[in-house]
Design an enzyme around this catalytic site. Structure first.
Site, short mmCIF file in Angstrom:
data_model
loop_
_atom_site.label_atom_id
_atom_site.label_comp_id
_atom_site.label_asym_id
_atom_site.label_seq_id
_atom_site.Cartn_x
_atom_site.Cartn_y
_atom_site.Cartn_z
N HIS A 185 0.86 -1.19 0.00
CA HIS A 185 0.00 0.00 0.00
C HIS A 185 0.89 1.24 0.00
O HIS A 185 1.95 1.24 0.61
CB HIS A 185 -0.90 0.02 1.25
CG HIS A 185 -2.08 0.92 1.11
ND1 HIS A 185 -2.00 2.27 1.34
CD2 HIS A 185 -3.34 0.67 0.73
CE1 HIS A 185 -3.19 2.82 1.13
NE2 HIS A 185 -4.02 1.87 0.75
N ASP B 59 -8.01 -5.23 -0.05
CA ASP B 59 -8.49 -6.11 -1.14
C ASP B 59 -8.15 -7.57 -0.93
O ASP B 59 -8.59 -8.42 -1.70
CB ASP B 59 -7.90 -5.63 -2.48
CG ASP B 59 -8.47 -4.28 -2.86
OD1 ASP B 59 -7.69 -3.34 -3.04
OD2 ASP B 59 -9.71 -4.17 -2.93
C1 SDX Z 1 -6.24 0.04 -2.90
O1 SDX Z 1 -4.44 4.52 -2.06
C2 SDX Z 1 -5.36 3.93 -1.45
O2 SDX Z 1 -5.78 4.31 -0.36
C3 SDX Z 1 -5.95 2.75 -2.17
C4 SDX Z 1 -6.97 1.92 -1.42
C5 SDX Z 1 -8.25 2.70 -1.17
O3 SDX Z 1 -8.98 2.34 -0.22
O4 SDX Z 1 -8.55 3.60 -1.98
O5 SDX Z 1 -6.45 1.52 -0.16
C6 SDX Z 1 -7.39 0.68 -2.19
O6 SDX Z 1 -5.97 0.38 -4.02
C7 SDX Z 1 -5.39 -0.94 -2.15
C8 SDX Z 1 -4.18 -1.45 -3.00
C9 SDX Z 1 -4.69 -2.58 -3.90
N1 SDX Z 1 -3.58 -2.97 -4.86
C10 SDX Z 1 -2.99 -4.13 -4.79
O7 SDX Z 1 -3.17 -4.95 -3.89
C11 SDX Z 1 -2.03 -4.41 -5.95
C12 SDX Z 1 -0.70 -4.94 -5.42
N2 SDX Z 1 0.01 -3.84 -4.72
C13 SDX Z 1 0.92 -3.03 -5.47
O8 SDX Z 1 0.71 -2.87 -6.83
C14 SDX Z 1 1.41 -1.83 -4.70
O9 SDX Z 1 1.70 -2.25 -3.43
C15 SDX Z 1 0.53 -0.59 -4.63
C16 SDX Z 1 0.14 -0.13 -5.98
C17 SDX Z 1 -0.69 -0.86 -3.81
C18 SDX Z 1 1.35 0.50 -3.95
O10 SDX Z 1 2.38 0.79 -4.79
P1 SDX Z 1 3.46 1.94 -4.42
O11 SDX Z 1 3.13 2.65 -3.19
O12 SDX Z 1 3.69 2.75 -5.64
O13 SDX Z 1 4.70 1.12 -4.03
P2 SDX Z 1 5.81 0.64 -5.05
O14 SDX Z 1 5.13 0.10 -6.28
O15 SDX Z 1 6.80 1.73 -5.22
O16 SDX Z 1 6.44 -0.60 -4.27
C19 SDX Z 1 7.49 -0.39 -3.36
C20 SDX Z 1 8.33 -1.64 -3.52
C21 SDX Z 1 8.69 -1.93 -4.96
O17 SDX Z 1 9.94 -2.60 -4.95
P3 SDX Z 1 11.29 -1.70 -5.32
O18 SDX Z 1 11.04 -1.07 -6.69
O19 SDX Z 1 11.40 -0.68 -4.21
O20 SDX Z 1 12.40 -2.71 -5.33
O21 SDX Z 1 7.57 -2.78 -3.05
C22 SDX Z 1 7.37 -3.69 -4.15
C23 SDX Z 1 7.65 -2.93 -5.42
O22 SDX Z 1 8.14 -3.79 -6.44
N3 SDX Z 1 5.98 -4.10 -4.07
C24 SDX Z 1 5.55 -5.35 -4.26
C25 SDX Z 1 4.16 -5.29 -4.08
N4 SDX Z 1 3.78 -4.04 -3.81
C26 SDX Z 1 4.92 -3.30 -3.81
N5 SDX Z 1 6.19 -6.50 -4.55
C27 SDX Z 1 5.42 -7.60 -4.67
N6 SDX Z 1 4.07 -7.63 -4.50
C28 SDX Z 1 3.41 -6.50 -4.21
N7 SDX Z 1 2.12 -6.53 -4.05
#
Ligand code: SDX
Length: 436
Positions: free
Chosen positions: A312, A370
């Site tokens: 998140h 989720d």
């Molecule tokens: C919702 O914003 C909100 O409030 C949203 C929400 C709401 O109520 O409105 O809470 C609802 O959207 C919840 C999130 C649902 N999405 C998912 O579950 C999809 C999987 N999660 C990711 O795509 C990700 O965690 C996000 C999109 C939710 C957050 O992404 P960020 O904040 O941009 O973080 P990032 O992509 O920069 O990740 C940081 C690191 C990265 O690694 P590095 O590049 O630093 O090496 O963490 C890794 C990412 O690769 N990472 C994951 C991961 N999520 C982040 N690695 C594996 N699996 C994951 N799920």
């Protein structure tokens, strides 16, 4: 440029010229204060640069507060745990829209008003027919909600607070009707009209599962679980879809068009579409023995696969909603007598393994809202393609509350970000016969 903080301002120093710039600090009620950079470009001829807005406050708001480190979520100051336990969704809608919990009289009137706006203009039925039966219901929601502006001209003057509130009530109360109609259309069953003697959550389940052929009684256990899920998804500060609604609304677009834009943004698998993606992922994992391989894929930089339902932007601790949903998951399955739900077993094992894995610990990746919602929806008999529709149904009240707050903000202006341009500098046009 270096910066130092004293009292209520930051001073930035341009190390190339020695010029100093003072950035006033605006204090928050709780959570981070902000540096006011509104004059920065005029004074420094520089933009700030923050793709994804990881360090940017886009607005001032009094609606929802999140503390990502502590796993705190407050709606108008009330902890989500207390609202989920003691309140109901219409009451939370009132709280988000008006800022206070309703008195008994206010609650009664609001419930009546929301109920009596739940029917759709009869002409809209023909709108559904333009879609293929196998259209994704989120595509239907985007289209039908956007089309509401063609039917409700008497509530599109955004400068009129009465129009704004009527449009807000219409959107909150018609979303379940549209959602259920999208479902009925996809399975070829007749639409079921809402009933005025049912609660918000009961009405939705009634419109989803009743048929004209026999009496249908909504399972009170499922209605209670649905009501709690709606509360948990109602608002969440300046997330992607809420920011989309605010940006669309900042141009003066009508509320129905703005909410349709919010639905489109929520549909993405990185956002509200994650609940559908979680179920698909759990089904793809198929057996707990396959979990380690998927965890390795999630850690592999060269593999686009991410563990859906984990991570998140704000929560770097447990998402408080996920904790409540995990509990609800067990309650709903137990109360429905579903003793063997392999997807829940996989989800619990996946959570256990991920939370012990150094990668997830280091990157502070916890289950989010989720991760469990889809398992509850599945137990309720809701098809996977409808999961994000339910998220949109719940979030509509948050979207309209934030949209109203933006319109009422005296400092509100059209949102128009700038950029860091790194493309071609000016060059002369070359006629086609001179290009090689
Ligand atoms: C919702 O914003 C909100 O409030 C949203 C929400 C709401 O109520 O409105 O809470 C609802 O959207 C919840 C999130 C649902 N999405 C998912 O579950 C999809 C999987 N999660 C990711 O795509 C990700 O965690 C996000 C999109 C939710 C957050 O992404 P960020 O904040 O941009 O973080 P990032 O992509 O920069 O990740 C940081 C690191 C990265 O690694 P590095 O590049 O630093 O090496 O963490 C890794 C990412 O690769 N990472 C994951 C991961 N999520 C982040 N690695 C594996 N699996 C994951 N799920």
């Amino acid at each position: 440029m270096s910066d130092t903080k004293n009292n209520d301002s930051f001073t930035l120093t341009d190390n190339r010229s020695g010029q100093e710039y003072v950035l006033p600090v605006i204090k928050s009620a709780i959570g981070p204060d902000v540096m006011d950079v509104r004059k920065l470009y005029a004074e420094t001829d520089h933009f700030t640069y923050d793709p994804g807005f990881t360090s940017t406050g886009s607005c001032e708001s009094k609606i929802t507060y999140i503390d990502g480190d502590q796993g705190i979520l407050l709606y108008r100051g009330y902890p989500i745990e207390q609202l989920a336990e003691h309140s109901d969704f219409p009451e939370v809608c009132y709280l988000l829209l008006y800022g206070e919990l309703p008195t008994p009289e206010q609650k009664k009137k609001f419930n009546h008003d929301i109920t009596y706006h739940s029917m759709l203009h009869e002409q809209l039925m023909y709108f559904f027919r333009g879609f293929r039966r196998d259209a994704h219901p989120m595509a239907v929601m985007c289209g039908v909600v956007g089309a509401l502006s063609a039917f409700y001209h008497d509530s599109t003057d955004i400068t009129d607070p009465k129009h704004r509130m009527i449009a807000s009530y219409r959107l909150v109360s018609k979303m379940p009707t549209i959602a259920a109609m999208a479902y009925k259309f996809s399975i070829g069953q007749p639409y079921i009209y809402p009933r005025n003697d049912l609660s918000f959550a009961e009405n939705f389940l009634y419109m989803m599962y009743a048929t004209p052929c026999e009496e249908y009684r909504v399972n009170p256990i499922l209605a209670k679980a649905m009501d709690k899920i709606l509360i948990l998804h109602a608002d969440h500060e300046q997330n992607a879809s809420t920011s989309t609604v605010r940006l669309a609304g900042s141009s003066g677009a009508n509320p129905f068009a703005c909410i349709s834009a919010g639905i489109a943004s929520l549909w993405g698998p990185a956002h509200g579409g994650a609940n559908e993606a979680v179920l698909n992922m759990l089904e793809e994992i198929e057996h707990p023995d396959n979990i380690p391989a998927f965890i390795e894929r999630a850690k592999d930089k060269d593999d686009p696969f991410r563990l859906m339902g984990f991570g998140h932007r704000v929560y770097k601790n447990f998402d408080p909603r996920a904790k409540i949903l995990q509990q609800s998951c067990h309650e709903v399955l137990d109360e429905l007598g579903i003793t063997n739900e392999p997807l829940l077993d996989i989800a619990m094992e996946l959570e256990r393994i991920a939370l012990e894995d150094d990668y997830f610990i280091e990157k502070k990746l916890y289950p989010n809202v989720d991760f469990y919602s889809g398992i509850i929806y599945r137990a309720m008999g809701i098809p996977t393609s409808m999961f994000t529709v339910l998220f949109a149904m719940a979030r509509t009240v948050g979207w309209v509350a934030q949209w109203n707050e933006m319109i009422e903000d005296p400092s509100q202006k059209i949102g128009r970000p700038r950029q860091l341009y790194t493309g071609e500098t000016e060059r002369k046009f070359k006629p086609v016969h001179k290009r090689r």
